[in-house]
Design a protein around this motif. Structure first.
Motif, PDB file in Angstrom:
ATOM      1  N   LYS A 103       9.316  -4.164  -0.070  1.00  0.00           N
ATOM      2  CA  LYS A 103       9.181  -5.069  -1.221  1.00  0.00           C
ATOM      3  C   LYS A 103      10.153  -6.236  -1.144  1.00  0.00           C
ATOM      4  CE  LYS A 103       7.152  -2.073  -4.752  1.00  0.00           C
ATOM      5  NZ  LYS A 103       7.366  -1.405  -6.069  1.00  0.00           N
ATOM      6  N   ALA A 104      11.295  -6.025  -0.474  1.00  0.00           N
ATOM      7  CA  ALA A 104      12.313  -7.072  -0.366  1.00  0.00           C
ATOM      8  C   ALA A 104      12.053  -8.054   0.774  1.00  0.00           C
ATOM      9  CB  ALA A 104      13.690  -6.438  -0.193  1.00  0.00           C
ATOM     10  N   MET A 105      11.099  -7.748   1.634  1.00  0.00           N
ATOM     11  CA  MET A 105      10.887  -8.590   2.806  1.00  0.00           C
ATOM     12  C   MET A 105      10.560 -10.059   2.477  1.00  0.00           C
ATOM     13  SD  MET A 105      11.661  -7.290   5.636  1.00  0.00           S
ATOM     14  CE  MET A 105      12.313  -5.658   6.021  1.00  0.00           C
ATOM     15  N   PRO A 106       9.667 -10.350   1.536  1.00  0.00           N
ATOM     16  CA  PRO A 106       9.406 -11.760   1.230  1.00  0.00           C
ATOM     17  C   PRO A 106      10.669 -12.516   0.808  1.00  0.00           C
ATOM     18  CG  PRO A 106       7.668 -10.390   0.330  1.00  0.00           C
ATOM     19  CD  PRO A 106       8.746  -9.452   0.801  1.00  0.00           C
ATOM     20  N   GLU A 107      11.565 -11.845   0.078  1.00  0.00           N
ATOM     21  CA  GLU A 107      12.825 -12.480  -0.319  1.00  0.00           C
ATOM     22  C   GLU A 107      13.723 -12.728   0.893  1.00  0.00           C
ATOM     23  OE1 GLU A 107      14.717 -10.118  -3.294  1.00  0.00           O
ATOM     24  OE2 GLU A 107      12.899  -9.946  -4.513  1.00  0.00           O
ATOM     25  N   SER A 108      13.523 -11.947   1.958  1.00  0.00           N
ATOM     26  CA  SER A 108      14.301 -12.116   3.192  1.00  0.00           C
ATOM     27  C   SER A 108      13.679 -13.164   4.124  1.00  0.00           C
ATOM     28  CB  SER A 108      14.417 -10.783   3.932  1.00  0.00           C
ATOM     29  OG  SER A 108      15.046  -9.809   3.131  1.00  0.00           O
ATOM     30  N   GLY A 109      12.583 -13.766   3.663  1.00  0.00           N
ATOM     31  CA  GLY A 109      11.934 -14.798   4.460  1.00  0.00           C
ATOM     32  C   GLY A 109      10.870 -14.286   5.394  1.00  0.00           C
ATOM     33  N   VAL A 110      10.502 -13.006   5.266  1.00  0.00           N
ATOM     34  CA  VAL A 110       9.465 -12.415   6.115  1.00  0.00           C
ATOM     35  C   VAL A 110       8.141 -12.474   5.352  1.00  0.00           C
ATOM     36  CG1 VAL A 110       8.724 -10.374   7.387  1.00  0.00           C
ATOM     37  CG2 VAL A 110      11.165 -10.920   7.210  1.00  0.00           C
ATOM     38  N   GLY A 111       7.233 -13.328   5.810  1.00  0.00           N
ATOM     39  CA  GLY A 111       5.993 -13.567   5.077  1.00  0.00           C
ATOM     40  C   GLY A 111       4.850 -12.650   5.441  1.00  0.00           C
ATOM     41  N   ARG A 112       4.814 -12.187   6.689  1.00  0.00           N
ATOM     42  CA  ARG A 112       3.756 -11.275   7.133  1.00  0.00           C
ATOM     43  C   ARG A 112       4.335 -10.268   8.108  1.00  0.00           C
ATOM     44  NH1 ARG A 112      -1.199 -15.544   8.317  1.00  0.00           N
ATOM     45  NH2 ARG A 112      -1.706 -15.964   6.134  1.00  0.00           N
ATOM     46  N   ILE A 113       3.795  -9.061   8.051  1.00  0.00           N
ATOM     47  CA  ILE A 113       4.199  -7.983   8.955  1.00  0.00           C
ATOM     48  C   ILE A 113       2.939  -7.335   9.508  1.00  0.00           C
ATOM     49  CG2 ILE A 113       5.270  -5.692   9.110  1.00  0.00           C
ATOM     50  CD1 ILE A 113       7.158  -6.583   6.819  1.00  0.00           C
ATOM     51  N   VAL A 114       2.910  -7.115  10.811  1.00  0.00           N
ATOM     52  CA  VAL A 114       1.861  -6.286  11.400  1.00  0.00           C
ATOM     53  C   VAL A 114       2.484  -4.948  11.761  1.00  0.00           C
ATOM     54  CG1 VAL A 114       0.239  -5.989  13.308  1.00  0.00           C
ATOM     55  CG2 VAL A 114       0.514  -8.236  12.256  1.00  0.00           C
ATOM     56  N   ASN A 115       2.054  -3.904  11.047  1.00  0.00           N
ATOM     57  CA  ASN A 115       2.514  -2.553  11.360  1.00  0.00           C
ATOM     58  C   ASN A 115       1.634  -1.986  12.460  1.00  0.00           C
ATOM     59  OD1 ASN A 115       4.632  -0.663  10.076  1.00  0.00           O
ATOM     60  ND2 ASN A 115       2.908   0.706  10.517  1.00  0.00           N
ATOM     61  N   ILE A 116       2.239  -1.278  13.381  1.00  0.00           N
ATOM     62  CA  ILE A 116       1.545  -0.867  14.601  1.00  0.00           C
ATOM     63  C   ILE A 116       1.264   0.624  14.623  1.00  0.00           C
ATOM     64  CG2 ILE A 116       1.641  -0.868  17.123  1.00  0.00           C
ATOM     65  CD1 ILE A 116       1.626  -3.693  16.052  1.00  0.00           C
ATOM     66  N   GLY A 117       0.013   0.972  14.795  1.00  0.00           N
ATOM     67  CA  GLY A 117      -0.356   2.359  15.010  1.00  0.00           C
ATOM     68  C   GLY A 117      -0.143   2.745  16.461  1.00  0.00           C
ATOM     69  N   ALA A 118       0.387   3.941  16.698  1.00  0.00           N
ATOM     70  CA  ALA A 118       0.666   4.368  18.073  1.00  0.00           C
ATOM     71  C   ALA A 118       0.159   5.775  18.373  1.00  0.00           C
ATOM     72  CB  ALA A 118       2.169   4.301  18.347  1.00  0.00           C
ATOM     73  N   SER A 119      -0.358   6.460  17.353  1.00  0.00           N
ATOM     74  CA  SER A 119      -0.897   7.810  17.496  1.00  0.00           C
ATOM     75  C   SER A 119      -1.976   7.960  16.430  1.00  0.00           C
ATOM     76  CB  SER A 119       0.201   8.852  17.281  1.00  0.00           C
ATOM     77  OG  SER A 119       0.636   8.833  15.923  1.00  0.00           O
ATOM     78  N   PRO A 120      -2.824   8.982  16.525  1.00  0.00           N
ATOM     79  CA  PRO A 120      -3.809   9.174  15.453  1.00  0.00           C
ATOM     80  C   PRO A 120      -3.166   9.269  14.077  1.00  0.00           C
ATOM     81  CG  PRO A 120      -4.403  10.496  17.359  1.00  0.00           C
ATOM     82  CD  PRO A 120      -3.049   9.905  17.661  1.00  0.00           C
ATOM     83  N   ALA A 121      -2.046   9.972  13.979  1.00  0.00           N
ATOM     84  CA  ALA A 121      -1.368  10.117  12.688  1.00  0.00           C
ATOM     85  C   ALA A 121      -0.811   8.787  12.202  1.00  0.00           C
ATOM     86  CB  ALA A 121      -0.251  11.147  12.796  1.00  0.00           C
ATOM     87  N   SER A 122      -0.174   8.022  13.097  1.00  0.00           N
ATOM     88  CA  SER A 122       0.436   6.766  12.653  1.00  0.00           C
ATOM     89  C   SER A 122      -0.611   5.687  12.379  1.00  0.00           C
ATOM     90  CB  SER A 122       1.477   6.261  13.666  1.00  0.00           C
ATOM     91  OG  SER A 122       0.872   5.842  14.866  1.00  0.00           O
ATOM     92  N   CYS A 123      -1.788   5.801  12.973  1.00  0.00           N
ATOM     93  CA  CYS A 123      -2.870   4.883  12.603  1.00  0.00           C
ATOM     94  C   CYS A 123      -3.273   5.130  11.142  1.00  0.00           C
ATOM     95  CB  CYS A 123      -4.073   5.065  13.517  1.00  0.00           C
ATOM     96  SG  CYS A 123      -3.862   4.324  15.155  1.00  0.00           S
ATOM     97  N   ARG A 124      -3.301   6.389  10.747  1.00  0.00           N
ATOM     98  CA  ARG A 124      -3.663   6.716   9.355  1.00  0.00           C
ATOM     99  C   ARG A 124      -2.584   6.218   8.387  1.00  0.00           C
ATOM    100  NH1 ARG A 124      -4.441  12.214  11.849  1.00  0.00           N
ATOM    101  NH2 ARG A 124      -6.498  12.094  12.849  1.00  0.00           N
ATOM    102  N   THR A 125      -1.314   6.423   8.727  1.00  0.00           N
ATOM    103  CA  THR A 125      -0.245   5.971   7.832  1.00  0.00           C
ATOM    104  C   THR A 125      -0.119   4.450   7.837  1.00  0.00           C
ATOM    105  OG1 THR A 125       1.333   6.489   9.621  1.00  0.00           O
ATOM    106  CG2 THR A 125       1.110   8.100   7.861  1.00  0.00           C
ATOM    107  N   THR A 126      -0.439   3.825   8.966  1.00  0.00           N
ATOM    108  CA  THR A 126      -0.461   2.360   9.007  1.00  0.00           C
ATOM    109  C   THR A 126      -1.522   1.825   8.055  1.00  0.00           C
ATOM    110  OG1 THR A 126       0.409   2.171  11.256  1.00  0.00           O
ATOM    111  CG2 THR A 126      -0.963   0.355  10.480  1.00  0.00           C
ATOM    112  N   MET A 127      -2.669   2.461   8.015  1.00  0.00           N
ATOM    113  CA  MET A 127      -3.727   2.028   7.097  1.00  0.00           C
ATOM    114  C   MET A 127      -3.278   2.148   5.644  1.00  0.00           C
ATOM    115  SD  MET A 127      -7.238   3.323   8.900  1.00  0.00           S
ATOM    116  CE  MET A 127      -8.267   2.452   7.736  1.00  0.00           C
ATOM    117  N   GLU A 128      -2.504   3.163   5.341  1.00  0.00           N
ATOM    118  CA  GLU A 128      -1.983   3.309   3.968  1.00  0.00           C
ATOM    119  C   GLU A 128      -1.073   2.137   3.611  1.00  0.00           C
ATOM    120  OE1 GLU A 128      -0.064   7.090   3.824  1.00  0.00           O
ATOM    121  OE2 GLU A 128      -1.924   8.223   4.200  1.00  0.00           O
ATOM    122  N   LEU A 129      -0.227   1.713   4.561  1.00  0.00           N
ATOM    123  CA  LEU A 129       0.660   0.573   4.308  1.00  0.00           C
ATOM    124  C   LEU A 129      -0.137  -0.722   4.179  1.00  0.00           C
ATOM    125  CD1 LEU A 129       3.613   1.325   6.774  1.00  0.00           C
ATOM    126  CD2 LEU A 129       3.565   1.657   4.295  1.00  0.00           C
TER     127      LEU A 129
END
Length: 254
Positions: free
Chosen positions: A23-49
């Motif tokens: 939530k603090a990232m935009p205030e830190s000047g970070v406008g966009r983030i691409v979260n990376i899936g690396a396993s079946p489980a992390s692809c699911r959690t990436t989709m949640e984010l």
């Protein structure tokens, strides 16, 4: 604004403060983030984010170190996940020969399959290549990577190898390692690579830049990477920030 092209905020390293940090990232000047899936489980959690935060997008794929567990059922699931409207790439895919397992043929098979998936879905790829430059290039050529497009994440090779990737039209991902005093080869590569082909990343929670080396990384530390690229390229940090934002938008077709 800063475009963070590669992070893993679903990692358990962020379990205690993930929501507040993001939530603090935009205030830190970070406008966009691409979260990376690396396993079946992390692809699911990436989709949640992706679904929870407006400024978080996703790349979905299976890291080479996770390919031994892949099967046709999981691959079909990945294919459907990659159709999500906020999925901007197939990745993190590729080859990692630093470890002995999974077997190289398994890694190469699923690397090619995921390259083909990206071509089918008209998505770029996020490629992980560690101590596997020649095989990575061979598979990219066989898959007609120049027609797919993408980024070489956490680039760790020479400027001569960078030239091969650049000729395929790929972007080069630069993170905290460029700030390390012993990263001479990478600094030379950054000097050689046109700034119009560079994007910035953290690989959070890994590879924090100096003076945070060895500690948990996050996207708010990207200015340290930008400052080092600016020093090497003899540009202003503001120029590097603006150009790498535009590059990332072009890479992820946003």
């Amino acid at each position: 604004m800063i475009f963070e092209t590669h992070a893993h905020y679903d990692d358990e390293a962020f379990a205690e403060d993930r929501e507040g940090l993001l939530k603090a990232m935009p205030e830190s000047g970070v406008g966009r983030i691409v979260n990376i899936g690396a396993s079946p489980a992390s692809c699911r959690t990436t989709m949640e984010l992706m679904e929870k935060y407006e400024f978080v997008y996703g790349a979905l794929g299976i890291h080479p170190s996770e390919t031994a567990a892949l099967n046709e059922g999981l691959f079909s699931e990945l294919k459907e996940q990659c159709r999500h409207k906020k999925c901007v790439a197939v990745g993190e895919i590729g080859l990692d020969y630093y470890w002995q397992e999974p077997e190289r043929e398994i890694q190469k098979n699923w690397f090619m399959r995921q390259m083909q998936l990206a071509g089918e879905l008209h998505l770029p790829v996020v490629i992980h290549s560690r101590e596997a430059a020649m095989d990575t290039i061979e598979i990219m050529k066989a898959a007609h990577a120049e027609e797919i497009g993408g980024v070489i994440h956490c680039f760790s090779y020479t400027k001569e190898t960078a030239e091969v990737f650049l000729k395929m039209g790929f972007y080069i991902g630069i993170g905290g390692v460029v700030t390390f005093k012993n990263a001479k080869k990478l600094k030379e590569a950054v000097e050689y690579i046109p700034v119009e082909r560079l994007v910035v990343e953290t690989d959070s929670p890994y590879l924090a830049p100096e003076p945070y080396r060895g500690k948990r990384n996050d996207s708010a530390k990207i200015p340290l990477v930008i400052n080092e690229i600016a020093r090497i390229k003899q540009l202003l940090p503001q120029e590097v920030e603006k150009i790498t934002w535009e590059n990332a938008c072009a890479l992820y077709r946003m």
